[in-house]
Design a protein around this motif. Structure first.
Motif, PDB file in Angstrom:
ATOM      1  N   LEU A 159       0.832  -1.200   0.000  1.00  0.00           N
ATOM      2  CA  LEU A 159       0.000   0.000   0.000  1.00  0.00           C
ATOM      3  C   LEU A 159       0.869   1.253   0.000  1.00  0.00           C
ATOM      4  CD1 LEU A 159      -2.716   1.533   0.331  1.00  0.00           C
ATOM      5  CD2 LEU A 159      -2.470   1.183   2.795  1.00  0.00           C
ATOM      6  N   GLU A 160       1.872   1.254   0.842  1.00  0.00           N
ATOM      7  CA  GLU A 160       2.750   2.428   0.920  1.00  0.00           C
ATOM      8  C   GLU A 160       3.483   2.651  -0.400  1.00  0.00           C
ATOM      9  OE1 GLU A 160       6.482   4.030   3.567  1.00  0.00           O
ATOM     10  OE2 GLU A 160       5.055   2.654   4.489  1.00  0.00           O
ATOM     11  N   TRP A 161       4.036   1.581  -0.978  1.00  0.00           N
ATOM     12  CA  TRP A 161       4.816   1.719  -2.206  1.00  0.00           C
ATOM     13  C   TRP A 161       3.930   2.000  -3.423  1.00  0.00           C
ATOM     14  CZ3 TRP A 161       9.126   3.089  -4.144  1.00  0.00           C
ATOM     15  CH2 TRP A 161       9.431   2.804  -5.469  1.00  0.00           C
ATOM     16  N   GLU A 162       2.852   1.261  -3.574  1.00  0.00           N
ATOM     17  CA  GLU A 162       2.039   1.339  -4.788  1.00  0.00           C
ATOM     18  C   GLU A 162       1.060   2.502  -4.809  1.00  0.00           C
ATOM     19  OE1 GLU A 162       0.265  -2.507  -5.561  1.00  0.00           O
ATOM     20  OE2 GLU A 162       2.165  -3.520  -5.200  1.00  0.00           O
ATOM     21  N   VAL A 163       0.715   3.048  -3.646  1.00  0.00           N
ATOM     22  CA  VAL A 163      -0.263   4.140  -3.615  1.00  0.00           C
ATOM     23  C   VAL A 163       0.321   5.405  -2.983  1.00  0.00           C
ATOM     24  CG1 VAL A 163      -2.553   4.874  -2.842  1.00  0.00           C
ATOM     25  CG2 VAL A 163      -2.172   2.497  -3.475  1.00  0.00           C
ATOM     26  N   LEU A 164       0.704   5.300  -1.735  1.00  0.00           N
ATOM     27  CA  LEU A 164       1.067   6.503  -0.985  1.00  0.00           C
ATOM     28  C   LEU A 164       2.314   7.190  -1.509  1.00  0.00           C
ATOM     29  CD1 LEU A 164       0.189   5.239   2.589  1.00  0.00           C
ATOM     30  CD2 LEU A 164      -1.253   6.482   0.960  1.00  0.00           C
TER      31      LEU A 164
END
Length: 152
Positions: free
Chosen positions: A96-101
Motif C-alpha cells: 500500500l505504501e509503495w504502490e499508492v502513498l
C-alpha cells in the motif's frame, strides 16, 4: 487464506474506533453476524475467525476486545517486538505504501482516502496477483476454492 482484504477503514488516527470499523466491515463482507453464527464454528471451533495483530493499544483497548468477543472472533497476538508472525499484514501495508502513498500527492484527506480504498477494494482484491496463492488475485482464488469439489 486468500490474502483478500475484508475490511479497510480509514481515519486520521490509528485507534480502537478505526479497528472496530474495519472488523465490522470484514464481518459484513463475509455475510454479517448471522452468517458468521451459521457457519458451524460452535460445532467446529476450527471454523472460528481468528484476527492476528500486534500488541498495540489499538488492539488491546476495551472497545476492540469487547467487539471481538461479541462477534466471536478469537484474538491472536504476536510476540513483543516481532514483525515476522504478522508477515501478511506487513506485506500488505508495504505494498500500500509503495504502490499508492509514495506514488501520489494528495490534495486533501478525502482524495487520499478515495485512492487508498479504490486500491484496496479494486486493484488489491480483484487484480493484484499474489505468489502465495498461485499468482492469482484474492477474489479469483476464493472463487476457485468455492467451486472446487471438497476432497473426499
Amino acid at each position: 487464506y486468500s490474502r483478500r482484504l475484508l475490511g479497510a477503514a480509514t481515519g486520521l488516527h490509528p485507534d480502537a474506533e478505526l479497528a472496530c470499523a474495519a472488523i465490522n466491515m470484514a464481518v459484513a463482507t463475509r455475510g454479517g453476524i448471522e452468517e458468521v453464527h451459521q457457519s458451524g464454528w460452535r460445532e467446529d471451533p476450527s471454523k472460528r475467525a481468528i484476527f492476528h495483530t500486534d500488541r498495540g493499544s489499538t488492539y488491546t483497548a476495551h472497545a476492540f476486545t469487547k467487539l471481538c468477543q461479541d462477534l466471536d472472533i478469537r484474538q491472536s497476538m504476536g510476540r513483543v517486538g516481532s514483525c515476522f508472525d504478522n508477515a501478511a499484514a506487513e506485506a500488505f501495508f508495504s505494498s500500500l505504501e509503495w504502490e499508492v502513498l509514495s506514488q501520489h500527492t494528495f490534495e486533501n484527506t478525502r482524495a487520499a482516502r478515495a485512492a487508498v480504498l479504490d486500491w484496496c477494494y479494486g486493484f488489491y482484491n480483484h487484480d493484484r496477483r499474489h505468489s502465495t496463492i498461485g499468482m492469482v488475485s484474492p477474489i479469483s482464488y476464493e472463487t476457485a476454492a468455492a467451486t472446487e469439489p471438497e476432497a473426499a
